[in-house]
Enzyme design. Sequence first.
Site, PDB file in Angstrom:
ATOM      1  N   HIS A   6      -5.436   9.526  -0.249  1.00 11.95           N
ATOM      2  CA  HIS A   6      -5.406   8.785   1.009  1.00 11.95           C
ATOM      3  C   HIS A   6      -6.314   9.372   2.104  1.00 11.95           C
ATOM      4  O   HIS A   6      -5.918   9.457   3.264  1.00 11.95           O
ATOM      5  CB  HIS A   6      -3.970   8.683   1.532  1.00 11.95           C
ATOM      6  CG  HIS A   6      -3.709   7.469   2.380  1.00 11.95           C
ATOM      7  ND1 HIS A   6      -3.994   7.422   3.722  1.00 11.95           N
ATOM      8  CD2 HIS A   6      -3.185   6.251   2.074  1.00 11.95           C
ATOM      9  CE1 HIS A   6      -3.646   6.248   4.218  1.00 11.95           C
ATOM     10  NE2 HIS A   6      -3.150   5.511   3.218  1.00 11.95           N
ATOM     11  N   HIS A  19      -5.729   2.771  -4.595  1.00 13.98           N
ATOM     12  CA  HIS A  19      -5.694   3.059  -3.156  1.00 13.98           C
ATOM     13  C   HIS A  19      -6.131   4.502  -2.890  1.00 13.98           C
ATOM     14  O   HIS A  19      -5.695   5.098  -1.903  1.00 13.98           O
ATOM     15  CB  HIS A  19      -4.290   2.807  -2.607  1.00 13.98           C
ATOM     16  CG  HIS A  19      -4.204   2.709  -1.112  1.00 13.98           C
ATOM     17  ND1 HIS A  19      -5.066   1.955  -0.346  1.00 13.98           N
ATOM     18  CD2 HIS A  19      -3.330   3.272  -0.231  1.00 13.98           C
ATOM     19  CE1 HIS A  19      -4.736   2.049   0.931  1.00 13.98           C
ATOM     20  NE2 HIS A  19      -3.678   2.852   1.029  1.00 13.98           N
ATOM     21  N   ASP A  67       0.815  -1.211   0.000  1.00 14.06           N
ATOM     22  CA  ASP A  67       0.000   0.000   0.000  1.00 14.06           C
ATOM     23  C   ASP A  67       0.852   1.265   0.000  1.00 14.06           C
ATOM     24  O   ASP A  67       2.011   1.257   0.435  1.00 14.06           O
ATOM     25  CB  ASP A  67      -0.888   0.046   1.252  1.00 14.06           C
ATOM     26  CG  ASP A  67      -2.048  -0.928   1.188  1.00 14.06           C
ATOM     27  OD1 ASP A  67      -2.068  -1.767   0.280  1.00 14.06           O
ATOM     28  OD2 ASP A  67      -2.926  -0.844   2.074  1.00 14.06           O
ATOM     29  N   ASP A  68       0.238   2.360  -0.469  1.00 14.49           N
ATOM     30  CA  ASP A  68       0.731   3.738  -0.313  1.00 14.49           C
ATOM     31  C   ASP A  68       1.809   4.161  -1.303  1.00 14.49           C
ATOM     32  O   ASP A  68       2.318   5.266  -1.224  1.00 14.49           O
ATOM     33  CB  ASP A  68       1.253   4.007   1.104  1.00 14.49           C
ATOM     34  CG  ASP A  68       0.177   3.840   2.168  1.00 14.49           C
ATOM     35  OD1 ASP A  68      -1.015   3.853   1.810  1.00 14.49           O
ATOM     36  OD2 ASP A  68       0.536   3.693   3.354  1.00 14.49           O
ATOM     37  N   HIS A  83       3.706  -2.399   3.156  1.00 17.96           N
ATOM     38  CA  HIS A  83       3.678  -1.018   2.665  1.00 17.96           C
ATOM     39  C   HIS A  83       5.021  -0.686   2.014  1.00 17.96           C
ATOM     40  O   HIS A  83       6.078  -0.977   2.602  1.00 17.96           O
ATOM     41  CB  HIS A  83       3.402  -0.026   3.803  1.00 17.96           C
ATOM     42  CG  HIS A  83       2.057  -0.206   4.443  1.00 17.96           C
ATOM     43  ND1 HIS A  83       1.791  -1.243   5.307  1.00 17.96           N
ATOM     44  CD2 HIS A  83       0.909   0.514   4.314  1.00 17.96           C
ATOM     45  CE1 HIS A  83       0.532  -1.161   5.701  1.00 17.96           C
ATOM     46  NE2 HIS A  83      -0.025  -0.109   5.111  1.00 17.96           N
TER      47      HIS A  83
END
Length: 249
Positions: free
Chosen positions: A106, A102, A51-52, A197
């Site tokens: 955020h 994603h 993620d991210d 991540h």
Amino acid sequence: MLHLNRLHFWVILTLLGFFLGGALPGPARGAEPVDVWAGSTNQKAVALTFDDGPSPVYTPQIMALFKKSQAHGTFFVMGHRVEQHPALVERLIKAGHEVGNHSFSHPRFTKIAQTSREQELERTAVDLDLLGCPQARRLFRPPYSAYDDRLKTYLAHTHRRLVLWSIDSGDWRGLAAPAIIKNVLSRVRNGSIIIFHDNDENARADRHPTLEALSIILPALKTAGYRMVTVSELLSGHSSPCHPGKAKD
């Protein structure tokens, strides 16, 4: 060219939303659940997800580790980073990794209006489309794992899956590599979806512990007989929509 094309598509998308009065563009899939926590336990395969990102520092190093183990992962990327690093996303796709949505910036989806939710999803989707990743089986992971029934309804009507996880590596907590390794290898099972991540929402996290852990986890899983596949492959047993076959990084 990418910026102009993306802007063109984004304007069209916004106008369509205006003229359709926010109508959802299609029916939900039949009995197929929207939310996914793991794959089938009948196959000795797992999906490692990130993620991210993408991160110009950490993502290429993760890709190198995957290549060494002849494995693939699923990267849930943030739209604004896709626009900053489009070539890195293209490298992920070319190397056979899957790229999921994603959100653009955020946010916590349970705290923003529906219009903002749709903009966060669709702007990122357009960015990925323009990079050659149409993703017939579109995957979305909500920031902070925050979702509700209204979000699930929208995802169902736009033919997306809400991808969560069955194993949390804990790297987001700043754990050292040995703790990350223990979290994963002590709990891995057939069909596990594991979350890591390759960045964080502020692009400040040190992901060297994640890299160190992966250098142990990937060969350990391979030795144990696990196939490390994309989420779409885990769920369907077929090549993922953004998997170009035998292309090498």
